[in-house]
Design a protein around this motif. Structure first.
Motif, PDB file in Angstrom:
ATOM      1  N   SER A  88      27.652  61.806 117.026  1.00  0.00           N
ATOM      2  CA  SER A  88      28.514  62.832 117.350  1.00  0.00           C
ATOM      3  C   SER A  88      28.767  62.571 118.985  1.00  0.00           C
ATOM      4  O   SER A  88      30.019  62.983 119.510  1.00  0.00           O
ATOM      5  N   VAL A  89      27.692  62.315 119.672  1.00  0.00           N
ATOM      6  CA  VAL A  89      27.845  62.621 121.120  1.00  0.00           C
ATOM      7  C   VAL A  89      28.284  60.988 121.933  1.00  0.00           C
ATOM      8  O   VAL A  89      28.989  61.208 122.556  1.00  0.00           O
ATOM      9  N   LEU A  90      27.438  60.045 121.353  1.00  0.00           N
ATOM     10  CA  LEU A  90      27.573  58.821 121.899  1.00  0.00           C
ATOM     11  C   LEU A  90      28.787  57.927 121.137  1.00  0.00           C
ATOM     12  O   LEU A  90      29.123  56.969 121.395  1.00  0.00           O
ATOM     13  N   GLU A  91      29.426  58.821 119.963  1.00  0.00           N
ATOM     14  CA  GLU A  91      30.277  57.980 119.285  1.00  0.00           C
ATOM     15  C   GLU A  91      30.042  56.524 118.835  1.00  0.00           C
ATOM     16  O   GLU A  91      30.704  55.723 118.819  1.00  0.00           O
ATOM     17  N   PHE A  92      28.787  56.306 118.292  1.00  0.00           N
ATOM     18  CA  PHE A  92      28.297  55.182 117.981  1.00  0.00           C
ATOM     19  C   PHE A  92      28.607  55.149 116.449  1.00  0.00           C
ATOM     20  O   PHE A  92      28.377  55.928 115.709  1.00  0.00           O
ATOM     21  N   ASP A  93      29.388  53.954 115.969  1.00  0.00           N
ATOM     22  CA  ASP A  93      30.123  53.944 114.672  1.00  0.00           C
ATOM     23  C   ASP A  93      29.430  52.657 114.104  1.00  0.00           C
ATOM     24  O   ASP A  93      29.895  52.256 112.900  1.00  0.00           O
ATOM     25  N   GLY A  94      28.432  52.092 114.421  1.00  0.00           N
ATOM     26  CA  GLY A  94      27.548  51.099 113.748  1.00  0.00           C
ATOM     27  C   GLY A  94      26.861  51.387 112.543  1.00  0.00           C
ATOM     28  O   GLY A  94      26.831  52.552 112.284  1.00  0.00           O
ATOM     29  N   THR A  95      26.111  50.389 112.124  1.00  0.00           N
ATOM     30  CA  THR A  95      25.235  50.732 111.030  1.00  0.00           C
ATOM     31  C   THR A  95      23.811  51.295 111.428  1.00  0.00           C
ATOM     32  O   THR A  95      23.279  50.879 112.400  1.00  0.00           O
ATOM     33  N   VAL A  96      23.609  52.391 110.802  1.00  0.00           N
ATOM     34  CA  VAL A  96      22.484  53.122 111.192  1.00  0.00           C
ATOM     35  C   VAL A  96      21.581  53.114 109.842  1.00  0.00           C
ATOM     36  O   VAL A  96      22.001  53.580 108.691  1.00  0.00           O
ATOM     37  N   LEU A  97      20.234  52.882 110.045  1.00  0.00           N
ATOM     38  CA  LEU A  97      19.375  53.304 108.763  1.00  0.00           C
ATOM     39  C   LEU A  97      18.468  54.419 109.366  1.00  0.00           C
ATOM     40  O   LEU A  97      18.136  54.341 110.638  1.00  0.00           O
ATOM     41  N   LEU A  98      17.787  55.142 108.576  1.00  0.00           N
ATOM     42  CA  LEU A  98      16.830  56.159 108.754  1.00  0.00           C
ATOM     43  C   LEU A  98      15.366  55.887 108.167  1.00  0.00           C
ATOM     44  O   LEU A  98      15.337  55.699 107.024  1.00  0.00           O
ATOM     45  N   GLU A  99      14.313  56.035 109.155  1.00  0.00           N
ATOM     46  CA  GLU A  99      13.166  56.029 108.489  1.00  0.00           C
ATOM     47  C   GLU A  99      12.538  57.386 108.960  1.00  0.00           C
ATOM     48  O   GLU A  99      12.265  57.749 109.918  1.00  0.00           O
ATOM     49  N   GLU A 100      12.326  58.242 107.900  1.00  0.00           N
ATOM     50  CA  GLU A 100      12.272  59.791 108.081  1.00  0.00           C
ATOM     51  C   GLU A 100      10.793  60.061 107.471  1.00  0.00           C
ATOM     52  O   GLU A 100      10.624  61.386 107.561  1.00  0.00           O
ATOM     53  N   GLN A 101       9.598  59.278 107.691  1.00  0.00           N
ATOM     54  CA  GLN A 101       8.662  59.747 107.001  1.00  0.00           C
ATOM     55  C   GLN A 101       7.383  59.653 108.091  1.00  0.00           C
ATOM     56  O   GLN A 101       6.316  60.110 107.914  1.00  0.00           O
ATOM     57  N   SER A 102       7.698  58.874 109.266  1.00  0.00           N
ATOM     58  CA  SER A 102       6.381  58.710 110.199  1.00  0.00           C
ATOM     59  C   SER A 102       6.253  59.888 111.097  1.00  0.00           C
ATOM     60  O   SER A 102       7.171  60.790 111.497  1.00  0.00           O
ATOM     61  N   ALA A 103       4.964  59.931 111.129  1.00  0.00           N
ATOM     62  CA  ALA A 103       4.355  61.075 112.187  1.00  0.00           C
ATOM     63  C   ALA A 103       3.799  60.337 113.250  1.00  0.00           C
ATOM     64  O   ALA A 103       3.313  61.310 114.237  1.00  0.00           O
ATOM     65  N   THR A 104       3.422  59.126 113.241  1.00  0.00           N
ATOM     66  CA  THR A 104       2.782  58.450 114.483  1.00  0.00           C
ATOM     67  C   THR A 104       3.458  57.278 114.673  1.00  0.00           C
ATOM     68  O   THR A 104       4.221  56.556 113.892  1.00  0.00           O
ATOM     69  N   THR A 105       3.149  56.584 115.817  1.00  0.00           N
ATOM     70  CA  THR A 105       3.635  55.242 116.235  1.00  0.00           C
ATOM     71  C   THR A 105       3.243  53.971 115.142  1.00  0.00           C
ATOM     72  O   THR A 105       4.128  53.264 114.907  1.00  0.00           O
ATOM     73  N   TRP A 106       2.055  53.978 114.799  1.00  0.00           N
ATOM     74  CA  TRP A 106       1.503  52.971 113.689  1.00  0.00           C
ATOM     75  C   TRP A 106       2.383  53.257 112.465  1.00  0.00           C
ATOM     76  O   TRP A 106       2.664  52.352 111.861  1.00  0.00           O
ATOM     77  N   GLU A 107       2.587  54.392 112.116  1.00  0.00           N
ATOM     78  CA  GLU A 107       3.417  54.779 110.851  1.00  0.00           C
ATOM     79  C   GLU A 107       4.950  54.463 111.169  1.00  0.00           C
ATOM     80  O   GLU A 107       5.588  53.875 110.107  1.00  0.00           O
ATOM     81  N   ASN A 108       5.604  54.378 112.278  1.00  0.00           N
ATOM     82  CA  ASN A 108       6.753  54.129 112.516  1.00  0.00           C
ATOM     83  C   ASN A 108       6.863  52.677 112.286  1.00  0.00           C
ATOM     84  O   ASN A 108       7.652  52.296 111.579  1.00  0.00           O
ATOM     85  N   ILE A 109       5.901  51.908 112.597  1.00  0.00           N
ATOM     86  CA  ILE A 109       6.150  50.524 112.507  1.00  0.00           C
ATOM     87  C   ILE A 109       5.832  50.004 110.994  1.00  0.00           C
ATOM     88  O   ILE A 109       6.486  49.397 110.523  1.00  0.00           O
ATOM     89  N   THR A 110       4.654  50.744 110.323  1.00  0.00           N
ATOM     90  CA  THR A 110       4.286  50.402 109.031  1.00  0.00           C
ATOM     91  C   THR A 110       5.692  50.604 108.152  1.00  0.00           C
ATOM     92  O   THR A 110       6.048  49.929 107.551  1.00  0.00           O
ATOM     93  N   ASN A 111       6.377  51.579 108.445  1.00  0.00           N
ATOM     94  CA  ASN A 111       7.681  52.121 107.542  1.00  0.00           C
ATOM     95  C   ASN A 111       9.034  51.528 108.055  1.00  0.00           C
ATOM     96  O   ASN A 111       9.846  51.321 107.208  1.00  0.00           O
TER      97      ASN A 111
END
Length: 191
Positions: A92-115
């Motif tokens: 909405s703000v940066l008007e990025f229209d490329g491919t976006v994927l969401l990883e919405e389960q992580s609570a820590t940096t380790w989990e960010n990477i794992t997921n």
């Protein structure tokens, strides 16, 4: 004089961290991972907005159409996930229209990477965008979890001279504390 020295020290450490555990992987398939930060508000906070901007500017110009951007971070309150808030800001703000994927389960940096690992399997270049110390920590975690994928890490555009200038000494102090668990070979600047 002490203030100038602190600013120079903060700049140097952030510059160094942005160039650690990265290489020059070949290939065309680029993935940028943007790590979230605690966000209890209904919109992306200042840290997440900056991380999104760093992630978007990390996209290589000649591979912009084929680049995937992964926003990673779970919900810190009952509302939307950090990943969703960052994606909304990018679109909405940066008007990025490329491919976006969401990883919405992580609570820590380790989990960010794992997921995000399953989303990185076919990437030739992997960029992790966050503050330089946090991105280094995430790169070290990827190296520990999947050394084969870590060989594909390249530098994100998350360090710029003078950006966050007055805050960089504080980020450097916090970064030293946050990176205390890294091994000596995880702290060496990449050639």
């Amino acid at each position: 004089m002490a203030g100038v020295a602190a600013i120079a020290w903060g700049e140097w450490l952030n510059w160094r961290w942005s160039r650690t555990l990265v290489g020059t992987s070949g290939g065309a398939a680029e993935t940028v991972v943007v790590l979230g930060f605690r966000n209890p508000e209904a919109t992306a906070n200042v840290i997440n907005r900056w991380r999104v901007r760093a992630g978007i500017r990390s996209i290589t110009a000649d591979s912009a159409q084929g680049t995937r951007v992964i926003f990673s971070g779970g919900a810190t309150s009952g509302g939307a996930s950090e990943a969703q808030l960052m994606a909304d800001y990018a679109k909405s703000v940066l008007e990025f229209d490329g491919t976006v994927l969401l990883e919405e389960q992580s609570a820590t940096t380790w989990e960010n990477i794992t997921n995000v690992i399953p989303l990185l399997e076919d990437a030739d270049h992997i960029k992790i965008a966050s503050q330089p110390a946090h991105a280094l920590k995430a790169r070290a975690y990827l190296r520990r979890q999947r050394p084969d994928l870590a060989t594909r890490l390249v530098r994100a555009d998350d360090y710029r001279p003078g950006e966050w200038l007055l805050v960089k000494p504080l980020l450097a102090v916090y970064g030293l504390w946050a990176l205390r668990g890294l091994k000596a070979d995880e702290r060496k600047i990449s050639p």
